[in-house]
Design an enzyme around this catalytic site. Sequence first.
Site, PDB file in Angstrom:
ATOM      1  N   HIS A  96      -0.644  -8.111  -5.922  1.00 42.13           N
ATOM      2  CA  HIS A  96      -2.068  -7.212  -5.480  1.00 42.13           C
ATOM      3  C   HIS A  96      -2.091  -7.940  -5.076  1.00 42.13           C
ATOM      4  O   HIS A  96      -3.157  -8.053  -4.554  1.00 42.13           O
ATOM      5  CB  HIS A  96      -1.775  -5.635  -6.020  1.00 42.13           C
ATOM      6  CG  HIS A  96      -2.059  -4.785  -5.362  1.00 42.13           C
ATOM      7  ND1 HIS A  96      -1.065  -4.826  -4.140  1.00 42.13           N
ATOM      8  CD2 HIS A  96      -2.395  -3.457  -5.633  1.00 42.13           C
ATOM      9  CE1 HIS A  96      -1.714  -3.638  -3.302  1.00 42.13           C
ATOM     10  NE2 HIS A  96      -2.115  -2.499  -4.014  1.00 42.13           N
ATOM     11  N   ASN A 126      -7.811   0.220  -3.370  1.00 45.19           N
ATOM     12  CA  ASN A 126      -7.386   1.138  -2.753  1.00 45.19           C
ATOM     13  C   ASN A 126      -9.432   1.238  -2.359  1.00 45.19           C
ATOM     14  O   ASN A 126      -9.388   2.647  -0.916  1.00 45.19           O
ATOM     15  CB  ASN A 126      -7.449   1.985  -3.152  1.00 45.19           C
ATOM     16  CG  ASN A 126      -7.739   2.577  -4.481  1.00 45.19           C
ATOM     17  OD1 ASN A 126      -9.017   1.923  -4.977  1.00 45.19           O
ATOM     18  ND2 ASN A 126      -7.684   3.882  -5.221  1.00 45.19           N
ATOM     19  N   ASP A 159      -0.516  -8.512   0.605  1.00 46.24           N
ATOM     20  CA  ASP A 159       0.355  -9.194  -0.053  1.00 46.24           C
ATOM     21  C   ASP A 159       1.424  -7.882   0.714  1.00 46.24           C
ATOM     22  O   ASP A 159       0.725  -6.821   1.061  1.00 46.24           O
ATOM     23  CB  ASP A 159       0.976  -8.190  -1.974  1.00 46.24           C
ATOM     24  CG  ASP A 159      -0.144  -6.974  -1.906  1.00 46.24           C
ATOM     25  OD1 ASP A 159      -1.124  -7.018  -1.259  1.00 46.24           O
ATOM     26  OD2 ASP A 159       0.602  -5.742  -2.240  1.00 46.24           O
ATOM     27  N   ASN A 204      -2.190   0.682   0.339  1.00 41.00           N
ATOM     28  CA  ASN A 204      -3.038   1.597   0.087  1.00 41.00           C
ATOM     29  C   ASN A 204      -5.236   0.066  -0.071  1.00 41.00           C
ATOM     30  O   ASN A 204      -5.773   1.330   0.796  1.00 41.00           O
ATOM     31  CB  ASN A 204      -4.032   1.836  -1.419  1.00 41.00           C
ATOM     32  CG  ASN A 204      -2.779   3.102  -1.819  1.00 41.00           C
ATOM     33  OD1 ASN A 204      -2.192   3.392  -0.442  1.00 41.00           O
ATOM     34  ND2 ASN A 204      -2.789   2.932  -2.716  1.00 41.00           N
TER      35      ASN A 204
END
Length: 192
Positions: free
Chosen positions: A26, A73, A98, A119
């Site tokens: 991520h 997020n 990503d 997110n």
Amino acid sequence: MSDEYTGPWLVVGLGNPGPEYAGNRHNIGYMVADLLASRIGAKFKAHKSRNQVVEGRLSGQRVVLAKPSSFMNLSGGPVTALRDFYKAPVDRLVVVHDELDIDYASLRLKLGGGDNGHNGLKSLTKSLGSDYYRVRAGVGRPPGRMEVADFVLRDFSSTERKELDWFVDRAADAVEALIAEGLERAQTTYNS
């Protein structure tokens, strides 16, 4: 692109802050931003927009590199604050993130689009709309029945790490090509 805007490009690498996330899939956006900062020869510093930032030049273009200090997020707030601080139009924003639907170490560059369940992109699009550039760095799909969240919050495998420096370098090159040569030329060279 906005012709009247004379300010810098904003290049945002998405990731999660903190050493426990540093090697996660991520965090490929943070990794690319770190490499671009080293190319400029500068270190990230805290900014009042709730981002870590570096200002400089890449491929002859003025840029502000940013890593939101929030979790993925919640990226929309810091990136919007950064955009507002520099009064940059959204078409001068490049987001590196990503991407599950692209094979590992492959890239796709595009303008706009959906969030595909990501997110960080969901938060950005809610705050800014979707008309920003994306450098989508492929991390592949989770194996078997592994949950997506577990997969992206894991470090790259030892096999993946053998190619990781090359992959991050190529993604950084793609960012530079995008801001210097435009989307179509960069796509021709880097989309795989």
